[in-house]
Design an enzyme around this catalytic site. Structure first.
Site, PDB file in Angstrom:
ATOM      1  N   ASP A 130       0.775  -1.396  -0.003  1.00 38.08           N
ATOM      2  CA  ASP A 130      -0.094   0.039   0.037  1.00 38.08           C
ATOM      3  C   ASP A 130       0.923   1.228   0.028  1.00 38.08           C
ATOM      4  OD1 ASP A 130      -2.290  -1.381  -0.015  1.00 38.08           O
ATOM      5  OD2 ASP A 130      -2.619  -1.257   2.019  1.00 38.08           O
ATOM      6  N   CYS A 131       2.002   1.339   0.704  1.00 34.67           N
ATOM      7  CA  CYS A 131       2.887   2.232   0.776  1.00 34.67           C
ATOM      8  C   CYS A 131       3.840   2.366  -0.079  1.00 34.67           C
ATOM      9  CB  CYS A 131       3.230   2.353   2.181  1.00 34.67           C
ATOM     10  SG  CYS A 131       3.964   1.059   2.712  1.00 34.67           S
ATOM     11  N   TYR A 132       4.068   1.303  -0.892  1.00 34.43           N
ATOM     12  CA  TYR A 132       5.234   1.159  -1.930  1.00 34.43           C
ATOM     13  C   TYR A 132       4.483   0.522  -3.185  1.00 34.43           C
ATOM     14  CZ  TYR A 132       9.030   2.273   1.515  1.00 34.43           C
ATOM     15  OH  TYR A 132       9.494   3.089   2.333  1.00 34.43           O
TER      16      TYR A 132
END
Lengths: 391, 135
Positions: A130-132
């Site tokens: 989700d963050c990368y």
């Protein structure tokens, strides 16, 4: 004479008044002036080595792309790098082999190319988070566009090493070069009387935090090196008779120069990296001076038979570096030619350069923040599993 | 006067022939043996320099062939890319002719082209790949 402190020596270096000699030159100075006078006059002795050191590599932080990627697998010029650390950090080891070019290119070549300022192809894969969110990336990096790129070598500057020969009737291809059949040659790898840890055999001035010349940059001793074995058998002069102390070294490759870092390929063995290392030894007192004045004729190693495929190979004889350097050694009544594997010419160049840097006030000596271990019990790896347990 | 370098390949049956004697005696050639691997009842190899007049060399080579011995002229030469060399000395471990050696003062690698037999062992033994052979 009294004791000269690290601070006193550094004050002299800063004011351009330090008297500096290489570990080769100090031998003649002591012969001419005697220990007392030489210890009074000389402040620093420079040591150096330039040899193949497999246990070397570089940590790199690539910076973040947009959208960012949490790199799980990384290749640099098709050479796998270890990416099992944070998102855009990786470690490229010297001996890693290219998946495209095989044994003709490897981690050591990536390192040399990075230092030379060349562009390196970076390919990385990820499972996406989700963050990368990014799942792969292909781009080019060089030493100017990455964040950090520092060499972190777990084992460098071995304090002495075995010499090698081959009693079998087949040619052997080893990390000590090609060994001809029937004791056709003997190879060895050291700068001997110029070598850093042979000039400070008890690690009095070289310890954690010591500033060193590494690959042309100013770096530091980070820790004891892997396989650090101070308990090795020693001669009367305290100098180990075989592989003993080692250093883990760290240095910024952005400050390095390919004159002092070169990729190497050993036929049918693999890839390694020549690393040029220089270490200044402050002449604290007469005892320290005596140790820096050690000569090749007083440094010994053993010639091992590398045709025995075992951890404990038989030693054929003990030999001094003076004899190894003469071009021949006597083995079973025969004169056998010897060949060096590390470059004394380059080691001398580094010791000389370090001497000039100290004279010019550009390189200060540093007191270790902690000592290297002076005793240990080396472990070996016992085989406790059965075969093919990987799965 | 001309100088050539040549390898002679002896069949096992011919190793007893005194070839170099005849090259010197009958053809007025100077022979310098660079490498010899000759044993009774085994195939053998000899690497020699031959110095002499053009005509004598030609006649000498014909004589060698007539004796049932094959020869091969050296046309390649070894190129040492000195600027790339770090003078480690790994190549000297395998050099059979002593063409590659270390200067015991400067610890520079030294290369004596005259002694080189272009065996190419150093090409592979050099960790920096600075030895190559001219085509």
């Amino acid at each position: 004479m009294g004791y000269k402190s690290f601070d006193e020596i550094n004050e002299k270096i800063k004011s351009g008044k330090a008297v500096v000699a290489t570990a080769d030159e100090i031998i003649d100075i002591v012969a001419e002036k005697g220990v007392k006078q030489a210890a009074k006059e000389v402040d620093v002795v420079t040591t150096a080595t330039f040899g193949p050191m497999c246990s070397s590599g570089v940590f790199i932080n690539f910076g973040h792309s947009d959208p960012p990627i949490r790199m799980a697998k990384v290749w640099l010029n098709d050479v796998p790098a270890y990416a099992g650390i944070a998102a855009v950090d990786a470690y490229i080891g010297a001996t890693e082999v290219s998946e495209a070019a095989g044994g003709t290119y490897g981690g050591a070549h990536v390192i040399e190319d990075l230092i030379a300022g060349k562009d390196i192809k970076l390919y990385a894969e990820s499972y996406g988070t989700d963050c990368y969110p990014r799942k792969d990336i292909t781009t080019y990096i060089n030493k100017s566009n990455v964040n950090q790129a520092f060499m972190f070598n777990p084992r460098n500057a071995y304090q002495n090493y075995s010499a090698a020969t081959n009693t079998s009737d087949k040619t052997l291809y080893t990390y000590l070069g090609t060994l001809l059949p029937n004791c056709g040659n003997v190879s060895y790898s050291t700068s001997g009387q110029l070598s850093p840890l042979l000039n400070d055999p008890n690690y009095r001035t070289i310890g954690i935090g010591t500033r060193v010349f590494i690959g042309g940059a100013q770096g530091y001793v980070a820790w004891e090196g892997t396989q650090h074995n101070p308990g090795q058998k020693r001669g009367e002069n305290g100098v180990p008779m075989g592989g003993a102390g080692t250093l883990a070294l760290i240095g910024d490759i952005k400050q390095m120069d390919t004159r002092f870092v070169r990729a190497a390929i050993y036929e049918k063995y693999g890839i390694s990296l020549f690393v040029g290392i220089g270490i200044p030894i402050p002449v604290l007192d007469e005892e320290m001076l005596i140790q820096t004045a050690v000569k090749d004729k007083d440094i010994f190693t053993n010639i091992y038979d590398y045709s025995v495929p075992s951890r404990s190979r038989p030693a054929l004889r003990t030999v001094s570096y003076e004899e190894l350097r003469s071009g021949f050694v006597e083995l079973n009544g025969r004169k056998v030619p010897t060949a060096p594997m590390s470059s004394l010419k380059k080691a001398r160049e580094i010791a000389e350069l370090l001497k000039q840097q100290i004279r010019n006030g550009e390189f200060l000596v540093s007191q270790p923040v902690a000592s290297l271990p002076s005793e240990n019990q080396p472990n070996s790896l016992d085989v406790r599993g059965t075969e093919n347990e990987k799965d | 006067m001309k100088k050539i370098k040549v390898s002679l390949y002896y069949p096992a049956s011919e190793v007893t022939k005194p070839i170099t004697y005849h090259l010197i005696k009958d053809f007025d050639l100077q022979i310098n043996i660079l490498h010899a691997d000759i044993s009774l009842n085994k195939e053998g190899k000899l690497v020699i320099d031959i110095i002499g007049d053009d005509g004598n060399i030609e006649a000498g080579l014909k004589y060698i062939e007539d004796q049932g011995i094959k020869y091969k002229l050296f046309t390649k030469s070894l190129i040492w890319q000195e600027n790339e060399c770090v003078h480690c000395g790994a190549c000297t471990a395998v050099c059979p002719s002593g063409a590659l050696g270390m200067d015991r003062q400067s610890w520079n690698l030294t290369f004596d082209k005259e002694k080189c037999m272009v065996c190419e062992l150093c090409v592979k033994a050099c960790p920096l790949n600075v030895m190559c052979v001219s085509i």
